[in-house]
Design a protein around this motif. Structure first.
Motif, short mmCIF file in Angstrom:
data_model
loop_
_atom_site.label_atom_id
_atom_site.label_comp_id
_atom_site.label_asym_id
_atom_site.label_seq_id
_atom_site.Cartn_x
_atom_site.Cartn_y
_atom_site.Cartn_z
N GLU A 1 62.77 -50.55 26.53
CA GLU A 1 62.50 -50.95 27.91
C GLU A 1 63.62 -51.84 28.46
OE1 GLU A 1 58.02 -51.06 28.91
OE2 GLU A 1 58.20 -52.13 27.00
N SER A 2 64.84 -51.36 28.25
CA SER A 2 66.03 -52.07 28.74
C SER A 2 67.07 -51.05 29.17
CB SER A 2 66.61 -52.95 27.63
OG SER A 2 67.86 -53.47 28.04
N PRO A 3 67.65 -51.23 30.36
CA PRO A 3 68.66 -50.28 30.82
C PRO A 3 70.04 -50.51 30.20
CG PRO A 3 68.34 -51.95 32.47
CD PRO A 3 67.32 -52.22 31.38
N SER B 1 70.81 -53.38 22.18
CA SER B 1 70.46 -53.93 23.49
C SER B 1 71.44 -55.05 23.80
CB SER B 1 69.03 -54.47 23.44
OG SER B 1 68.69 -55.09 24.66
N VAL B 2 72.03 -55.04 25.00
CA VAL B 2 73.01 -56.06 25.37
C VAL B 2 72.63 -56.74 26.68
CG1 VAL B 2 74.92 -54.94 24.13
CG2 VAL B 2 74.52 -54.38 26.53
N ASP B 3 73.16 -57.97 26.84
CA ASP B 3 72.93 -58.70 28.09
C ASP B 3 74.00 -58.30 29.12
OD1 ASP B 3 75.28 -60.11 27.43
OD2 ASP B 3 74.19 -61.88 26.73
N LEU B 4 74.02 -58.99 30.25
CA LEU B 4 74.97 -58.65 31.31
C LEU B 4 76.43 -58.83 30.90
CD1 LEU B 4 73.04 -60.15 34.36
CD2 LEU B 4 73.37 -57.73 33.82
N ASP B 5 76.67 -59.66 29.89
CA ASP B 5 78.04 -59.89 29.41
C ASP B 5 78.40 -58.95 28.26
OD1 ASP B 5 78.54 -62.02 31.20
OD2 ASP B 5 77.42 -63.38 29.89
N GLY B 6 77.50 -58.04 27.90
CA GLY B 6 77.76 -57.10 26.82
C GLY B 6 77.53 -57.66 25.43
N LYS B 7 76.87 -58.80 25.35
CA LYS B 7 76.56 -59.43 24.06
C LYS B 7 75.19 -58.96 23.59
CE LYS B 7 80.15 -62.22 24.23
NZ LYS B 7 81.38 -61.62 23.84
N PRO B 8 75.01 -58.76 22.27
CA PRO B 8 73.71 -58.34 21.75
C PRO B 8 72.59 -59.26 22.23
CG PRO B 8 75.34 -58.22 20.03
CD PRO B 8 76.00 -58.91 21.19
N GLN B 9 71.48 -58.64 22.58
CA GLN B 9 70.33 -59.37 23.13
C GLN B 9 69.06 -58.91 22.44
OE1 GLN B 9 69.82 -59.91 27.52
NE2 GLN B 9 68.34 -58.28 27.25
N ALA B 10 68.23 -59.84 22.01
CA ALA B 10 66.95 -59.48 21.37
C ALA B 10 66.11 -58.66 22.34
CB ALA B 10 66.21 -60.74 20.95
N HIS B 11 65.47 -57.62 21.80
CA HIS B 11 64.66 -56.74 22.65
C HIS B 11 63.16 -56.97 22.47
CE1 HIS B 11 64.15 -54.37 19.03
NE2 HIS B 11 65.47 -54.17 18.96
N GLY B 12 62.74 -57.58 21.39
CA GLY B 12 61.33 -57.92 21.19
C GLY B 12 60.43 -56.78 20.77
N LYS B 13 60.97 -55.62 20.45
CA LYS B 13 60.16 -54.47 20.04
C LYS B 13 60.14 -54.35 18.51
CE LYS B 13 59.49 -53.16 24.27
NZ LYS B 13 58.21 -53.01 24.90
N ILE C 1 74.05 -35.48 22.28
CA ILE C 1 73.31 -36.34 21.35
C ILE C 1 73.36 -37.78 21.81
CG2 ILE C 1 73.31 -37.30 19.00
CD1 ILE C 1 74.28 -34.46 18.08
N ASP C 2 74.56 -38.28 22.14
CA ASP C 2 74.71 -39.67 22.55
C ASP C 2 73.86 -39.97 23.78
OD1 ASP C 2 75.86 -42.24 22.04
OD2 ASP C 2 77.28 -41.91 23.67
N GLU C 3 73.85 -39.05 24.73
CA GLU C 3 73.04 -39.25 25.94
C GLU C 3 71.54 -39.27 25.59
OE1 GLU C 3 72.55 -37.55 30.46
OE2 GLU C 3 73.24 -36.15 28.92
N GLU C 4 71.11 -38.33 24.77
CA GLU C 4 69.69 -38.26 24.41
C GLU C 4 69.24 -39.49 23.64
OE1 GLU C 4 65.85 -36.83 24.33
OE2 GLU C 4 67.55 -36.20 25.53
N ILE C 5 70.08 -39.94 22.70
CA ILE C 5 69.76 -41.13 21.92
C ILE C 5 69.71 -42.36 22.83
CG2 ILE C 5 70.70 -42.70 20.15
CD1 ILE C 5 69.53 -40.26 18.84
N ALA C 6 70.65 -42.46 23.78
CA ALA C 6 70.66 -43.59 24.71
C ALA C 6 69.40 -43.59 25.56
CB ALA C 6 71.90 -43.54 25.60
N LEU C 7 69.02 -42.44 26.10
CA LEU C 7 67.79 -42.37 26.90
C LEU C 7 66.57 -42.76 26.08
CD1 LEU C 7 68.47 -39.05 28.83
CD2 LEU C 7 68.48 -41.37 29.77
N TYR C 8 66.51 -42.27 24.85
CA TYR C 8 65.39 -42.61 23.98
C TYR C 8 65.32 -44.11 23.73
CZ TYR C 8 62.12 -42.43 20.09
OH TYR C 8 61.03 -42.63 19.28
N ALA C 9 66.48 -44.72 23.43
CA ALA C 9 66.53 -46.17 23.16
C ALA C 9 66.17 -46.97 24.41
CB ALA C 9 67.91 -46.56 22.65
#
Length: 129
Positions: free
Chosen positions: A42-44, A105-117, A29-37
């Protein structure tokens, strides 16, 4: 609910009771939810922030096929909140439900980042761009 992925229950997925190990199912489930998100936002760089109560309702045995369903509840500024249901395609029973799963969605430092969706995008929506 849109069902996205099917998994075949194999011997290595079983617990000592010869039924599907709950930890294995939660990993799927965690993998499927992560892939979906990742696809929707549109963020890895997506992390699981929260899962609500997990309700195991039935099980599966070796050879059964289970499918994982996901629905979007809401888009936040940095998050995507989803719900999940897994059902056994052989018995037609619901195996597990999770009312809310929050992905962030997080930035390179692991901090929450706006995704715009703000809404679900389907393949045909993206082809129009």
């Amino acid at each position: 609910m849109r069902f996205h992925t099917r998994k075949w229950v194999k011997p290595e997925d079983l617990n000592p009771n010869s039924t599907l190990f709950g930890g294995r199912l939660l990993a799927w489930i965690d993998e499927e939810i992560a892939l979906y998100a990742i696809i929707q936002l549109e963020s890895p760089r997506i992390v699981t922030k929260h899962m609500s109560e997990i309700n195991f309702r039935s099980s599966a045995k070796q050879g059964d096929i289970v499918e994982i369903g996901i629905d979007v509840i809401k888009f936040g500024n940095t998050s995507l909140t989803l719900m999940c249901e897994v059902r056994n395609m052989m018995t037609k029973e619901t195996i597990i439900t999770i009312d809310t799963i929050t992905m962030v969605s997080v930035d390179l430092d692991g901090k929450p980042q706006a995704h715009g969706k703000t809404k679900i995008e389907y393949v045909e929506d993206r082809l129009k761009r």
